[in-house]
Design a protein around this motif. Structure first.
Motif, PDB file in Angstrom:
ATOM      1  N   PRO A   1       1.720  18.724   2.730  1.00  0.00           N
ATOM      2  CA  PRO A   1       3.124  18.762   2.283  1.00  0.00           C
ATOM      3  C   PRO A   1       3.839  17.414   2.456  1.00  0.00           C
ATOM      4  O   PRO A   1       4.681  17.048   1.637  1.00  0.00           O
ATOM      5  CB  PRO A   1       3.772  19.829   3.163  1.00  0.00           C
ATOM      6  N   ALA A   2       3.500  16.690   3.512  1.00  0.00           N
ATOM      7  CA  ALA A   2       4.124  15.375   3.720  1.00  0.00           C
ATOM      8  C   ALA A   2       3.745  14.425   2.586  1.00  0.00           C
ATOM      9  O   ALA A   2       4.590  13.674   2.084  1.00  0.00           O
ATOM     10  CB  ALA A   2       3.708  14.798   5.069  1.00  0.00           C
TER      11      ALA A   2
ATOM     12  N   LEU B   1       6.308  12.761  -0.136  1.00  0.00           N
ATOM     13  CA  LEU B   1       6.364  11.326  -0.392  1.00  0.00           C
ATOM     14  C   LEU B   1       6.133  11.030  -1.874  1.00  0.00           C
ATOM     15  O   LEU B   1       6.769  10.146  -2.439  1.00  0.00           O
ATOM     16  CB  LEU B   1       5.331  10.574   0.442  1.00  0.00           C
ATOM     17  N   ARG B   2       5.232  11.771  -2.483  1.00  0.00           N
ATOM     18  CA  ARG B   2       4.958  11.584  -3.920  1.00  0.00           C
ATOM     19  C   ARG B   2       6.177  11.945  -4.760  1.00  0.00           C
ATOM     20  O   ARG B   2       6.541  11.237  -5.689  1.00  0.00           O
ATOM     21  CB  ARG B   2       3.775  12.440  -4.333  1.00  0.00           C
ATOM     22  N   SER B   3       6.851  13.026  -4.388  1.00  0.00           N
ATOM     23  CA  SER B   3       8.036  13.435  -5.161  1.00  0.00           C
ATOM     24  C   SER B   3       9.185  12.469  -4.973  1.00  0.00           C
ATOM     25  O   SER B   3      10.016  12.307  -5.854  1.00  0.00           O
ATOM     26  CB  SER B   3       8.456  14.846  -4.775  1.00  0.00           C
ATOM     27  N   ARG B   4       9.260  11.784  -3.850  1.00  0.00           N
ATOM     28  CA  ARG B   4      10.322  10.791  -3.594  1.00  0.00           C
ATOM     29  C   ARG B   4      10.136   9.536  -4.426  1.00  0.00           C
ATOM     30  O   ARG B   4      11.106   8.852  -4.735  1.00  0.00           O
ATOM     31  CB  ARG B   4      10.354  10.397  -2.120  1.00  0.00           C
TER      32      ARG B   4
ATOM     33  N   PRO C   1       0.827  -1.205   0.000  1.00  0.00           N
ATOM     34  CA  PRO C   1       0.000   0.000   0.000  1.00  0.00           C
ATOM     35  C   PRO C   1       0.866   1.260   0.000  1.00  0.00           C
ATOM     36  O   PRO C   1       1.913   1.311   0.629  1.00  0.00           O
ATOM     37  CB  PRO C   1      -0.798  -0.096   1.297  1.00  0.00           C
ATOM     38  N   ASP C   2       0.399   2.234  -0.688  1.00  0.00           N
ATOM     39  CA  ASP C   2       1.094   3.498  -0.781  1.00  0.00           C
ATOM     40  C   ASP C   2       1.123   4.169   0.591  1.00  0.00           C
ATOM     41  O   ASP C   2       0.109   4.227   1.281  1.00  0.00           O
ATOM     42  CB  ASP C   2       0.363   4.377  -1.794  1.00  0.00           C
ATOM     43  N   ARG C   3       2.274   4.676   0.986  1.00  0.00           N
ATOM     44  CA  ARG C   3       2.391   5.319   2.299  1.00  0.00           C
ATOM     45  C   ARG C   3       1.476   6.532   2.417  1.00  0.00           C
ATOM     46  O   ARG C   3       1.013   6.871   3.491  1.00  0.00           O
ATOM     47  CB  ARG C   3       3.831   5.749   2.550  1.00  0.00           C
ATOM     48  N   ARG C   4       1.248   7.189   1.292  1.00  0.00           N
ATOM     49  CA  ARG C   4       0.383   8.363   1.327  1.00  0.00           C
ATOM     50  C   ARG C   4      -1.025   7.981   1.766  1.00  0.00           C
ATOM     51  O   ARG C   4      -1.709   8.770   2.411  1.00  0.00           O
ATOM     52  CB  ARG C   4       0.341   9.060  -0.038  1.00  0.00           C
TER      53      ARG C   4
END
Length: 147
Positions: free
Chosen positions: A137-138, A142-145, A18-21
């Motif tokens: 922002p978090a 995470l998406r940009s990482r 699962p996506d951390r977001r």
């Protein structure tokens, strides 16, 4: 020459992690739901008080982090001390006398006179704005990482 198709042997299915977001978003969504639910419950309680309003002077017996206990006498001479405590009790001190409004059909529903559920809107809104200001922002980070 015949082409062979390789088929993996049957086995346990590998599930995508699962996506951390999603986990990060689950908490503020739940908190937002609970805050809205609390405000709706307070509005419902206020509507009950408004439908059958009784007035009294109550004495503050105890002030804790979770509730403020008061005691007042109804028009029938009976003394009431709601177990749940007083709604919207900010700024009260033990021994203080305060005017209260209560539901004459359910005297355990008591609030400080002149205070309503609207009193809780600003603190709730500030809490939610701060929460979402931290989470958005978090999630973006995470998406940009992942890219």
């Amino acid at each position: 020459m015949t082409a062979q198709v390789l088929v993996p042997p049957p086995g346990p299915k590998i599930r995508a992690r699962p996506d951390r977001r999603m986990w990060l978003l689950a908490v503020p969504v739940l908190v937002t739901f609970l805050v809205v639910l609390a405000l709706a419950g307070a509005a419902r309680d206020d509507a009950a008080i408004d439908a059958h309003t009784g007035y009294a002077t109550a004495e503050v017996l105890a002030v804790t982090a979770t509730r403020t206990v008061v005691q007042f006498t109804g028009p029938d001479g009976q003394v009431y001390s709601p177990v749940e405590g007083l709604a919207y009790p900010s700024g009260l001190q033990v021994g203080q006398l305060v005017r209260v409004e209560y539901d004459s059909e359910e005297p355990d529903q008591v609030r400080v006179e002149g205070r309503t559920w609207v009193t809780g809107v600003l603190p709730a809104a500030v809490t939610l704005v701060i929460l979402w200001a931290l989470v958005v922002p978090a999630c973006w980070w995470l998406r940009s990482r992942r890219r």
